[in-house]
Scaffold this motif. Structure first.
Motif, PDB file in Angstrom:
ATOM      1  N   TRP A 182       0.626  -1.177  -0.033  1.00 50.64           N
ATOM      2  CA  TRP A 182       0.455  -0.337   0.309  1.00 50.64           C
ATOM      3  C   TRP A 182       0.733   1.535   0.540  1.00 50.64           C
ATOM      4  CZ3 TRP A 182      -4.301  -1.757  -1.762  1.00 50.64           C
ATOM      5  CH2 TRP A 182      -4.848  -2.262  -1.719  1.00 50.64           C
ATOM      6  N   ASP A 183       2.233   0.799  -0.039  1.00 53.23           N
ATOM      7  CA  ASP A 183       2.761   2.268  -0.474  1.00 53.23           C
ATOM      8  C   ASP A 183       3.957   1.771  -1.953  1.00 53.23           C
ATOM      9  OD1 ASP A 183       3.745   4.409   0.301  1.00 53.23           O
ATOM     10  OD2 ASP A 183       4.486   4.479   1.902  1.00 53.23           O
ATOM     11  N   GLY A 198      -4.016   7.057  -6.133  1.00 52.00           N
ATOM     12  CA  GLY A 198      -3.250   7.325  -4.662  1.00 52.00           C
ATOM     13  C   GLY A 198      -3.705   6.817  -3.177  1.00 52.00           C
ATOM     14  N   LYS A 210      -4.866   3.850  -2.270  1.00 51.68           N
ATOM     15  CA  LYS A 210      -3.659   3.187  -1.452  1.00 51.68           C
ATOM     16  C   LYS A 210      -3.175   4.431   0.103  1.00 51.68           C
ATOM     17  CE  LYS A 210      -0.340   4.718  -3.989  1.00 51.68           C
ATOM     18  NZ  LYS A 210       1.702   4.757  -4.394  1.00 51.68           N
ATOM     19  N   ARG A 211      -4.348   5.491  -0.390  1.00 53.08           N
ATOM     20  CA  ARG A 211      -4.083   6.106   1.634  1.00 53.08           C
ATOM     21  C   ARG A 211      -4.644   5.091   2.765  1.00 53.08           C
ATOM     22  NH1 ARG A 211      -0.989  10.575   1.847  1.00 53.08           N
ATOM     23  NH2 ARG A 211      -1.661  12.244   3.475  1.00 53.08           N
ATOM     24  N   ALA A 238      -4.958   1.879   3.679  1.00 53.24           N
ATOM     25  CA  ALA A 238      -3.442   1.871   4.776  1.00 53.24           C
ATOM     26  C   ALA A 238      -4.085   2.791   6.316  1.00 53.24           C
ATOM     27  CB  ALA A 238      -2.587   2.582   4.054  1.00 53.24           C
ATOM     28  N   ARG A 263      -0.794   9.796   7.469  1.00 50.05           N
ATOM     29  CA  ARG A 263      -0.187   8.736   6.406  1.00 50.05           C
ATOM     30  C   ARG A 263       1.194   9.122   5.573  1.00 50.05           C
ATOM     31  NH1 ARG A 263       0.391   2.923   6.104  1.00 50.05           N
ATOM     32  NH2 ARG A 263       1.238   2.624   3.902  1.00 50.05           N
ATOM     33  N   GLN A 321       3.314   8.988   2.439  1.00 53.36           N
ATOM     34  CA  GLN A 321       3.514   8.046   1.155  1.00 53.36           C
ATOM     35  C   GLN A 321       4.413   8.542   0.354  1.00 53.36           C
ATOM     36  OE1 GLN A 321      -0.167   5.375   2.332  1.00 53.36           O
ATOM     37  NE2 GLN A 321       1.196   5.084   0.146  1.00 53.36           N
ATOM     38  N   ASN A 372       5.363   8.532  -2.167  1.00 51.86           N
ATOM     39  CA  ASN A 372       5.698   9.259  -4.250  1.00 51.86           C
ATOM     40  C   ASN A 372       4.603  10.368  -3.672  1.00 51.86           C
ATOM     41  OD1 ASN A 372       2.510   8.398  -2.839  1.00 51.86           O
ATOM     42  ND2 ASN A 372       1.807   7.850  -5.148  1.00 51.86           N
ATOM     43  N   GLN A 373       4.856  10.966  -2.214  1.00 47.95           N
ATOM     44  CA  GLN A 373       4.132  12.426  -2.397  1.00 47.95           C
ATOM     45  C   GLN A 373       5.393  13.503  -1.855  1.00 47.95           C
ATOM     46  OE1 GLN A 373       2.199  11.830   1.955  1.00 47.95           O
ATOM     47  NE2 GLN A 373       1.268  13.463   1.151  1.00 47.95           N
ATOM     48  N   THR A 431       3.913   5.591   9.199  1.00 50.30           N
ATOM     49  CA  THR A 431       4.303   5.004   7.553  1.00 50.30           C
ATOM     50  C   THR A 431       4.812   3.714   7.791  1.00 50.30           C
ATOM     51  OG1 THR A 431       6.606   4.498   9.483  1.00 50.30           O
ATOM     52  CG2 THR A 431       6.420   6.505   8.954  1.00 50.30           C
ATOM     53  N   SER A 432       4.331   3.311   6.391  1.00 48.91           N
ATOM     54  CA  SER A 432       5.022   1.767   5.783  1.00 48.91           C
ATOM     55  C   SER A 432       6.337   1.326   6.574  1.00 48.91           C
ATOM     56  CB  SER A 432       4.906   1.860   4.207  1.00 48.91           C
ATOM     57  OG  SER A 432       5.578   2.230   3.453  1.00 48.91           O
TER      58      SER A 432
END
Length: 319
Positions: free
Chosen positions: A31-32, A163, A166-167, A170, A221, A223, A225-226, A265-266
């Motif tokens: 999910w990340d 996106g 996923k967020r 999670a 959260r 992520q 990709n941010q 965090t993942s």
């Protein structure tokens, strides 16, 4: 349910324009994952109800019962949750198989939408439980019966895309675990801070029962990709000003409990990077990190870290 991408296409990862943070085992959490893709999958027989009159008629004709409404409300409140999470949310009411059967039946009427999620290049090896969101009929139904509550309009997923899927999936993992442990009194997405809608808000706020009394968690959260460093720097600085004014971070419509900012965090490597860049121990309020890989490996109570100068100190919480 934890799903990890274990086969890494190193060339593809090397071409990313942002850092890749792996787990302690060198894996990338699903999910990340930067190469996650997804889209709604319509059933073969699809006859969506698109008017308020139509969805109300489902109730009038007995096509939906009270348990159906509970499941729809649970999904609406979750915004986006995968099938495993929905089964767990509903475990005190029905069996996992019954939850899945109802979700499958809901799809034909447009009450819910099912998403197919895969990792590019690993479509046949990594098949996570499908996320669900409200469909057009489910949204209209819930907005009619629970008009004061927030539910995500299904049209907005076209803009938010994978996106947001996923967020929220999670975030629903930590929400689901707290629900299973019966420690959460209240949960609010996009909670308002200090009665000021212009202030940056956490993705969610939760009132939590602990052995030392209730506390408010402001949860957000990170992520990969941010630009999560800039994202949290802006929020924490705004909340610092709020804390300096009130001596706490008040959450509107929540009791006046002690406030704890929780960055979810993942991986531990993401948590370390955030602390290194933002020096979380220098803020005047409590900032904790909850690490997803530890949550799945060792349990919820030991998945938290407290900033301690240049390091993160793992702590055990008593709920």
């Amino acid at each position: 349910m934890e799903v990890l991408a274990k086969e890494v296409d190193q060339v593809a990862f090397d071409n990313l324009d942002y850092p890749l943070f792996t787990t302690k085992k060198g894996e990338v959490p699903l999910w990340d994952h930067p190469f996650l893709k997804g889209s709604k999958v319509l059933p073969k027989k699809y006859y969506p109800y698109t008017t308020q009159e139509g969805v109300i008629d489902l109730i009038r004709r007995g096509r939906l019962d009270d348990t159906d409404l509970i499941l729809l409300k649970v999904l609406g409140d979750a915004i986006c949750a995968n099938e495993d999470q929905l089964r767990r949310y509903m475990q005190s009411i029905m069996s996992p198989s019954q939850t899945s059967k109802r979700l499958d039946r809901f799809r034909t009427s447009g009450l819910v939408d099912r998403w197919k999620i895969r990792i590019r290049g690993q479509e046949e090896t990594v098949k996570p439980p499908a996320p669900f969101t409200l469909g057009v009929a489910g949204f209209k139904l819930l907005k009619h019966y629970y008009n004061a509550d927030f539910f995500m309009n299904p049209n907005r997923w076209d803009d938010y895309g994978i996106g947001a899927i996923k967020r929220f999936t999670a975030m629903n993992e930590i929400r689901c675990i707290m629900t299973e442990k019966k420690i959460v009194n209240k949960w609010k997405w996009n909670a308002i801070i200090a009665n000021n809608q212009r202030l940056k808000f956490p993705l969610a706020a939760a009132e939590i029962r602990t052995s030392n009394g209730n506390v408010n968690f402001l949860i957000d959260r990170a992520q990969m990709n941010q630009n999560f460093i800039g994202y949290f720097k802006d929020k924490l600085n705004v909340w610092k000003s709020v804390f300096e004014k009130y001596g706490t971070i008040p959450v509107s419509e929540f009791p006046e409990n002690p406030a704890f900012v929780v960055i979810f965090t993942s991986t531990f490597s993401v948590a370390e990077h955030i602390h290194k860049e933002l020096m979380l121990d220098t803020y005047p309020f409590h900032v904790w990190l909850c690490v997803e890989e530890d949550l799945h490996q060792d349990g919820f109570n030991t998945a938290f870290y407290r900033p301690n100068k240049e390091n993160l100190k793992r702590i055990k919480l008593e709920f």
